[in-house]
Design a protein around this motif. Structure first.
Motif, short mmCIF file in Angstrom:
data_model
loop_
_atom_site.label_atom_id
_atom_site.label_comp_id
_atom_site.label_asym_id
_atom_site.label_seq_id
_atom_site.Cartn_x
_atom_site.Cartn_y
_atom_site.Cartn_z
N PHE A 202 -21.37 -1.65 4.75
CA PHE A 202 -20.89 -3.13 4.80
C PHE A 202 -20.24 -3.51 3.70
CE2 PHE A 202 -21.34 -7.58 4.46
CZ PHE A 202 -20.68 -7.94 5.67
N VAL A 203 -20.81 -3.39 2.50
CA VAL A 203 -19.90 -3.97 1.38
C VAL A 203 -18.78 -3.16 1.08
CG1 VAL A 203 -20.11 -4.31 -0.91
CG2 VAL A 203 -22.00 -5.06 0.20
N THR A 204 -18.93 -1.78 0.97
CA THR A 204 -17.74 -0.84 0.92
C THR A 204 -16.65 -1.05 1.74
OG1 THR A 204 -19.14 0.88 -0.22
CG2 THR A 204 -16.99 1.55 0.45
N VAL A 205 -16.84 -1.14 2.81
CA VAL A 205 -15.82 -1.14 4.00
C VAL A 205 -15.14 -2.31 4.22
CG1 VAL A 205 -15.02 -0.99 6.38
CG2 VAL A 205 -16.76 0.74 5.55
N THR A 206 -15.90 -3.50 3.91
CA THR A 206 -15.51 -4.93 3.68
C THR A 206 -14.46 -5.17 2.61
OG1 THR A 206 -17.36 -5.81 4.88
CG2 THR A 206 -16.21 -7.29 3.79
N ALA A 207 -15.00 -4.60 1.36
CA ALA A 207 -14.06 -4.69 0.31
C ALA A 207 -12.96 -4.02 0.32
CB ALA A 207 -15.05 -4.29 -1.02
N ILE A 208 -12.85 -2.85 0.77
CA ILE A 208 -11.39 -1.87 1.20
C ILE A 208 -10.75 -2.82 2.14
CG2 ILE A 208 -10.38 0.00 2.20
CD1 ILE A 208 -13.06 1.50 1.06
N LEU A 209 -11.11 -3.23 3.16
CA LEU A 209 -10.28 -3.96 4.21
C LEU A 209 -9.85 -5.43 3.69
CD1 LEU A 209 -12.25 -3.56 7.57
CD2 LEU A 209 -10.08 -2.34 6.70
N LEU A 210 -10.71 -6.18 2.77
CA LEU A 210 -10.13 -7.15 2.22
C LEU A 210 -9.00 -7.01 1.20
CD1 LEU A 210 -13.33 -9.23 1.72
CD2 LEU A 210 -11.51 -9.82 3.28
N PHE A 211 -9.20 -5.96 0.22
CA PHE A 211 -8.17 -5.61 -0.82
C PHE A 211 -7.00 -5.16 -0.01
CE2 PHE A 211 -6.42 -2.13 -2.86
CZ PHE A 211 -6.07 -2.55 -4.33
N THR A 212 -7.02 -4.26 1.04
CA THR A 212 -5.51 -3.84 1.55
C THR A 212 -5.24 -5.04 2.16
OG1 THR A 212 -7.09 -3.13 3.45
CG2 THR A 212 -6.66 -1.46 1.69
N TYR A 213 -5.91 -5.90 2.89
CA TYR A 213 -5.34 -7.00 3.56
C TYR A 213 -4.31 -8.04 2.53
CZ TYR A 213 -4.88 -11.32 6.40
OH TYR A 213 -4.53 -12.41 7.06
N ILE A 214 -5.20 -8.31 1.57
CA ILE A 214 -4.69 -9.24 0.48
C ILE A 214 -3.18 -8.61 -0.05
CG2 ILE A 214 -4.85 -10.51 -1.60
CD1 ILE A 214 -8.12 -10.96 -0.97
N ASN A 215 -3.59 -7.60 -0.49
CA ASN A 215 -2.17 -6.71 -1.01
C ASN A 215 -1.17 -6.66 0.14
OD1 ASN A 215 -2.86 -5.70 -4.04
ND2 ASN A 215 -4.69 -5.41 -2.74
N VAL A 216 -1.36 -6.37 1.14
CA VAL A 216 -0.27 -6.30 2.37
C VAL A 216 0.32 -7.68 2.77
CG1 VAL A 216 0.34 -5.80 4.76
CG2 VAL A 216 -1.35 -4.16 3.41
N VAL A 217 -0.54 -8.78 2.30
CA VAL A 217 0.05 -9.99 2.84
C VAL A 217 1.09 -10.26 1.69
CG1 VAL A 217 -0.47 -12.32 2.61
CG2 VAL A 217 -1.82 -10.90 4.07
N VAL A 218 0.36 -10.04 0.34
CA VAL A 218 1.55 -10.17 -0.90
C VAL A 218 2.76 -9.29 -0.63
CG1 VAL A 218 1.64 -9.96 -3.28
CG2 VAL A 218 -0.72 -10.84 -2.43
N ALA A 219 2.65 -8.25 -0.27
CA ALA A 219 3.92 -7.32 0.06
C ALA A 219 4.58 -7.87 1.11
CB ALA A 219 3.50 -6.01 0.32
N ALA A 220 4.20 -8.39 1.98
CA ALA A 220 4.83 -9.06 3.07
C ALA A 220 5.85 -10.13 2.62
CB ALA A 220 4.20 -9.46 4.15
N ARG A 221 5.25 -10.94 1.57
CA ARG A 221 6.11 -11.89 0.90
C ARG A 221 7.16 -11.34 0.05
NH1 ARG A 221 0.94 -16.36 0.42
NH2 ARG A 221 0.70 -16.51 2.78
N SER A 222 7.01 -10.22 -0.60
CA SER A 222 7.93 -9.85 -1.46
C SER A 222 9.39 -9.63 -0.90
CB SER A 222 7.27 -8.50 -2.22
OG SER A 222 8.16 -8.04 -3.07
N ALA A 223 10.34 -9.94 -1.53
CA ALA A 223 11.53 -9.56 -1.29
C ALA A 223 11.99 -8.19 -1.10
CB ALA A 223 12.68 -10.39 -2.18
#
Length: 320
Positions: A202-223
């Motif tokens: 639970f902890v491992t998979v949740t951490a990976i998904l949250l990490f990737t989600y946050i970074n993809v959101v940041v990338a989506a806002r990058s020019a």
């Protein structure tokens, strides 16, 4: 050891009594719904898997290799879950060795489902955040190695119980039993190990998904990022999070089920809770996989619909 075995036997008897009351008093409509849903989505997964095998591009790209693995894994999980549900409703006693084989497949594919979600999220994260290195970092070889790794990781917990059982009581594997995971717990530490692995996944998979989600959101806002691809990846990983919640709820609901089996005075209430758990926590996430990942893919969707219609279209759709 004796106290643990008595407790395990008592839990099993409670479970069996619950199931007997349900069979005698309840309609078969719930069972029909479970069987039809399982069969329907197993067929859909099979067609989707055939779609992925029909074109070289789907067999070569790691993204589709992971998706194909998810389809196979979820289909097996659907079949095994339905089998265990049918056995429980009929209070069917089967040889312990046979039960071990069924549980080995069922538990392993269940753990694989969450771990495969993490792999697919990491692949999308690399594709968006490191597009120039994606082809170097994510290859057919790394995808295959990752799949083998999650299978080995998922096998550890259940294998410990089987090996310990063979050492302590090898003769018992010839005896008939009510097939549940808890019947293989001969010592209290086994339940601790079981809960520990659940927390780890639970902890491992949740951490990976949250990490990737946050970074993809940041990338989506990058020019500098490919905003269209980043937007699609952002939506996909968000759906990963929703599906993950459905998958890992089984860890929590399993504990609730055992508590209800021991404490509930109403067998009908227990069976209603168990049915909701089975349908919406075990079955539903497996049914969502082809819808989330297949029908949203512009390359897969037209080809999948072509095969669903048994090739009745005049022109077979092409893929990139």
């Amino acid at each position: 050891m004796a106290m643990t075995n008595q407790s395990s036997e008592g839990s099993a008897l409670n479970y069996q009594q619950m199931f007997k009351v349900e069979l005698n008093e309840g309609p078969l409509s719930k069972l029909v719904v479970v069987i039809l849903m399982s069969m329907l989505f197993t067929c859909i997964n099979s067609i989707m898997f055939h779609t992925l095998l029909s074109k070289p591009v789907f067999r070569e790209l790691p993204r589709y290799i992971l998706f194909a693995h998810m389809l196979c894994n979820d289909s097996v999980q659907l079949v095994v879950s339905m089998l265990l549900y049918l056995l429980s409703l009929n209070v069917q006693l089967i040889p312990k060795a046979t039960c071990a084989g069924i549980l080995l497949v069922g538990v392993t594919t269940f753990c694989n489902a969450a771990l495969n979600l993490a792999l697919m999220s990491l692949e999308r994260y690399i594709a968006i955040c490191f597009p120039l290195r994606h082809s170097e970092m994510v290859t057919q070889k790394t995808a295959a190695i990752s799949i083998v790794f999650i299978w080995l990781l998922s096998l550890i917990s259940i294998s410990i119980d089987f090996i310990y059982g063979l050492i302590m009581s090898p003769v018992s594997f010839r005896e008939p039993m009510f097939c549940t995971r808890q019947r293989f717990f001969l010592s209290p530490w086994q339940n601790d190990v079981f809960q520990g692995f659940n927390i780890f996944f639970f902890v491992t998979v949740t951490a990976i998904l949250l990490f990737t989600y946050i970074n993809v959101v940041v990338a989506a806002r990058s020019a500098s990022a490919d905003k269209e691809s980043a937007k699609k990846a952002h939506k996909t990983i968000l759906l990963h999070l929703v599906q993950l919640v459905l998958c890992v709820n089984t860890f929590i609901f399993g504990t609730i089920e055992r508590a209800l089996a021991m404490a509930s005075s109403s067998s009908l209430f227990f069976m209603d809770v168990r049915y909701v758990n089975f349908l919406f926590v075990l079955i539903l996430p497996r049914c969502l996989s082809p819808l989330i990942y297949g029908l949203r893919d512009d390359a897969v969707r037209p080809l999948f619909l072509y095969y669903v219609r048994c090739g009745t279209q005049k022109v077979k759709p092409s893929t990139v």
